[in-house]
Write an enzyme that holds these catalytic residues in place. Structure first.
Site, PDB file in Angstrom:
ATOM      1  N   ARG A  90      35.161  61.022  47.426  1.00 44.58           N
ATOM      2  CA  ARG A  90      35.130  59.250  47.459  1.00 44.58           C
ATOM      3  C   ARG A  90      33.876  58.312  47.071  1.00 44.58           C
ATOM      4  O   ARG A  90      34.842  57.105  46.542  1.00 44.58           O
ATOM      5  CB  ARG A  90      35.153  58.831  49.534  1.00 44.58           C
ATOM      6  CG  ARG A  90      35.488  57.493  49.924  1.00 44.58           C
ATOM      7  CD  ARG A  90      34.952  56.677  50.938  1.00 44.58           C
ATOM      8  NE  ARG A  90      34.951  55.421  50.965  1.00 44.58           N
ATOM      9  CZ  ARG A  90      34.886  54.937  52.596  1.00 44.58           C
ATOM     10  NH1 ARG A  90      35.224  55.723  53.552  1.00 44.58           N
ATOM     11  NH2 ARG A  90      35.324  54.195  52.615  1.00 44.58           N
ATOM     12  N   ASN A 144      44.190  58.886  54.602  1.00 42.61           N
ATOM     13  CA  ASN A 144      44.864  57.287  53.830  1.00 42.61           C
ATOM     14  C   ASN A 144      45.181  58.471  52.620  1.00 42.61           C
ATOM     15  O   ASN A 144      44.267  59.654  51.806  1.00 42.61           O
ATOM     16  CB  ASN A 144      43.234  56.512  53.475  1.00 42.61           C
ATOM     17  CG  ASN A 144      43.047  55.669  54.687  1.00 42.61           C
ATOM     18  OD1 ASN A 144      44.318  55.127  54.585  1.00 42.61           O
ATOM     19  ND2 ASN A 144      42.381  55.274  55.418  1.00 42.61           N
ATOM     20  N   HIS A 194      47.950  48.883  54.643  1.00 47.79           N
ATOM     21  CA  HIS A 194      46.633  48.063  53.374  1.00 47.79           C
ATOM     22  C   HIS A 194      47.170  47.136  53.174  1.00 47.79           C
ATOM     23  O   HIS A 194      46.759  46.878  51.655  1.00 47.79           O
ATOM     24  CB  HIS A 194      45.785  49.098  52.373  1.00 47.79           C
ATOM     25  CG  HIS A 194      45.150  49.769  53.979  1.00 47.79           C
ATOM     26  ND1 HIS A 194      44.325  51.132  53.491  1.00 47.79           N
ATOM     27  CD2 HIS A 194      44.896  50.345  55.479  1.00 47.79           C
ATOM     28  CE1 HIS A 194      43.433  51.145  54.897  1.00 47.79           C
ATOM     29  NE2 HIS A 194      44.173  51.203  55.375  1.00 47.79           N
ATOM     30  N   TYR A 241      42.567  43.672  53.395  1.00 44.49           N
ATOM     31  CA  TYR A 241      42.844  44.688  51.950  1.00 44.49           C
ATOM     32  C   TYR A 241      42.873  43.588  50.903  1.00 44.49           C
ATOM     33  O   TYR A 241      42.882  44.114  49.740  1.00 44.49           O
ATOM     34  CB  TYR A 241      43.454  46.222  52.629  1.00 44.49           C
ATOM     35  CG  TYR A 241      43.248  46.659  52.912  1.00 44.49           C
ATOM     36  CD1 TYR A 241      42.379  48.061  52.229  1.00 44.49           C
ATOM     37  CD2 TYR A 241      42.705  46.902  54.203  1.00 44.49           C
ATOM     38  CE1 TYR A 241      41.342  49.318  52.995  1.00 44.49           C
ATOM     39  CE2 TYR A 241      42.014  48.075  55.132  1.00 44.49           C
ATOM     40  CZ  TYR A 241      41.624  48.875  54.133  1.00 44.49           C
ATOM     41  OH  TYR A 241      40.677  50.121  54.799  1.00 44.49           O
TER      42      TYR A 241
HETATM   43  C1  G6P Z   1      39.569  50.814  58.390  1.00 50.12           C
HETATM   44  C2  G6P Z   1      40.421  51.737  57.835  1.00 50.12           C
HETATM   45  C3  G6P Z   1      41.072  52.692  57.510  1.00 50.12           C
HETATM   46  C4  G6P Z   1      39.709  53.084  56.444  1.00 50.12           C
HETATM   47  C5  G6P Z   1      38.441  52.604  57.308  1.00 50.12           C
HETATM   48  C6  G6P Z   1      37.732  53.256  56.549  1.00 50.12           C
HETATM   49  O1  G6P Z   1      39.906  51.830  59.958  1.00 50.12           O
HETATM   50  O2  G6P Z   1      42.181  51.038  58.421  1.00 50.12           O
HETATM   51  O3  G6P Z   1      42.076  52.772  56.820  1.00 50.12           O
HETATM   52  O4  G6P Z   1      39.562  54.635  57.163  1.00 50.12           O
HETATM   53  O5  G6P Z   1      38.836  51.941  57.344  1.00 50.12           O
HETATM   54  O6  G6P Z   1      35.526  53.238  57.257  1.00 50.12           O
HETATM   55  P1  G6P Z   1      34.814  53.673  57.086  1.00 50.12           P
HETATM   56  O7  G6P Z   1      33.900  53.503  57.746  1.00 50.12           O
HETATM   57  O8  G6P Z   1      34.575  55.260  56.208  1.00 50.12           O
HETATM   58  O9  G6P Z   1      34.730  52.541  55.744  1.00 50.12           O
HETATM   59 MN    MN Z   2      43.560  51.548  57.509  1.00 59.04          MN
END
Ligand code: G6P
Ligand code: MN
Ligand code: MN
Length: 417
Positions: A90, A144, A194, A241
């Site tokens: 990531r 995702n 998103h 997003y």
């Molecule tokens: C939101 C989005 C998810 C994503 C998450 C990331 O919930 O809808 O699709 O995975 O944010 O969260 P994080 O804490 O991993 O940045």
């Molecule tokens: Mn999401």
């Protein structure tokens, strides 16, 4: 019902367990099968999950599996919440595009494409095992990029629905602002995962979006990181997003000046794992609320309960377009309110979409088609074409260079590279 969670070793799992415990009348879960290749993580997360369920008096068994086929066997629903390459991959998704002046994000733009390339082959393998060992199960995909992953599953005829917490998050936060029960709020939510806009906010069936923007526009705008005039002028609430599109260059500048989200999340995960390892801990830690997954368990429980109980209620999901948005292919995956019952999700009709939104939706949907082709069949040419089609990249030399770099950085995860 047995529920299998693939990626069950995730630090997010206690969010899900909290939902199974709190909402046990809505969805009586008898077994939670955690499936993950990492045995250490499985043991840790299973221990925490068992303590949470015991404290809540929820009698479900928690089992652990490293073998997907064995873990999903006989499940009524299989949740996918895996992350190929973990936070390290990531981090590359979030930083590599920045070097080329493009937004670094795990689902949007070049980073999202890299994630799709790593993820789609693994998810399709898992789905084939679900088909064999849990043929009646619904696959609920949180993995995702949800739009592309769900499109991959549906293209192969799997019983799959994609889920994201953006819509339920808006529903809950709008309800708070209006001081009403969230059950009274439904959304005119439209777009792709998103990439969505709220074009109506119905309170007991009456659209209160104009009032919401009038009275709370500044607060909502601050929450999604966009200027308030965008909401007031367009008369809609874009998801956060959309900031990666509407404020692209500002986001790139910000991202270059601070640590990646992956680095922040890695630190949180280390702290969460310490909490989960403590035998005295038996409730969802507050720290988990700092992750992006708020309300994710409530969305999952509602969806599975409607699929299993043929409830026929309306929920926002990712499913096949089939003419709902006439400017997209039938096999595009869209994120809209849909009726959910034993036969799956059927989108409600959507009022004509204005050109300002339709243009971007069409553009990104075409990118998703090309991204899926790249993920399934491989090849630098296909990766480059997907980047060329993406509205945040779209330049030939840039796309070709980024394609080569993404492939090089992800080589270990790409079966064809
Ligand atoms: C939101 C989005 C998810 C994503 C998450 C990331 O919930 O809808 O699709 O995975 O944010 O969260 P994080 O804490 O991993 O940045
Ligand atoms: Mn999401
Ligand atoms: Mn992994």
């Amino acid at each position: 019902m047995k529920i299998a969670v693939v990626g069950g070793g995730s630090t997010y799992t206690p969010e899900l367990i909290d939902g199974f415990a709190r909402l046990r009348d809505e969805l009586p879960v008898t077994e939670v099968a955690l499936v993950d290749p990492d045995e250490g993580r499985l043991a840790l997360i299973a221990g925490m999950s068992r303590r949470m369920l015991a404290r809540a008096g929820q009698p479900a068994r928690v089992t652990t599996w490293t073998d997907v086929a064995a873990g999903v066997a006989g499940a009524g629903a299989v949740l996918l919440q895996l992350r190929i390459g973990g936070q390290a991959a990531r981090n590359v998704d979030e930083t590599l595009p920045l070097e080329c002046g493009c937004v670094g994000q795990e689902t949007t733009g070049a980073g999202g494409l890299a994630k799709a390339l790593r993820t789609v082959p693994v998810v399709l393998d898992i789905a084939a095992k679900v088909r064999e060992h849990a043929p009646d199960a619904w696959i609920v995909d949180f993995t995702n990029p949800v739009g592309i992953v769900t499109k991959a599953l549906l293209a192969e005829g799997h019983r799959a629905i994609g889920l994201c917490n953006v819509a339920i998050g808006f529903q809950r936060r709008f309800a708070q602002r209006l001081g009403v029960d969230p059950g009274r709020i439904s959304l005119g939510h439209v777009g792709l995962n998103h990439l969505t806009w709220e074009r109506a906010v119905l309170l007991d069936g009456v659209d209160v979006l104009p009032r919401l923007i009038e009275e709370h526009g500044d607060g909502i705008a601050a929450e999604i990181g966009l200027p308030a005039w965008v909401l007031r002028h367009l008369g809609v609430v874009p998801s956060y997003y959309l900031r990666f599109f509407y404020e692209h260059d500002a986001v790139v500048a910000e991202q270059r000046a601070k640590p990646s989200r992956a680095a922040e999340v890695k630190a949180m995960e280390d702290a969460l794992l310490e909490i989960y390892a403590d035998p005295a801990e038996d409730t969802k830690p507050e720290l988990l609320g700092k992750r992006g997954g708020a309300y994710y368990s409530e969305a999952a429980v509602a969806l599975i309960a409607s699929l299993a109980g043929d409830r026929g209620d309306v929920q926002v999901v990712n499913t096949l377009n089939n003419g709902t948005l006439p400017f997209l292919d039938d096999d595009a995956v869209i994120e809209v309110p849909a009726t959910v019952g034993a036969g799956g999700a059927t989108p409600l009709p959507v009022p004509a979409v204005e050109p300002l939104f339709r243009g971007l939706i069409g553009n990104v949907s075409a990118y998703e088609t090309l991204a899926l082709a790249a993920a399934r069949h491989g090849g630098a040419d296909r990766v480059r074409d997907a980047l060329l089609a993406h509205p945040l990249i779209g330049q030939a030399t840039l796309a070709a260079g980024l394609a080569d770099r993404l492939i090089a950085a992800n080589r270990d995860y790409l079966p064809w590279a």
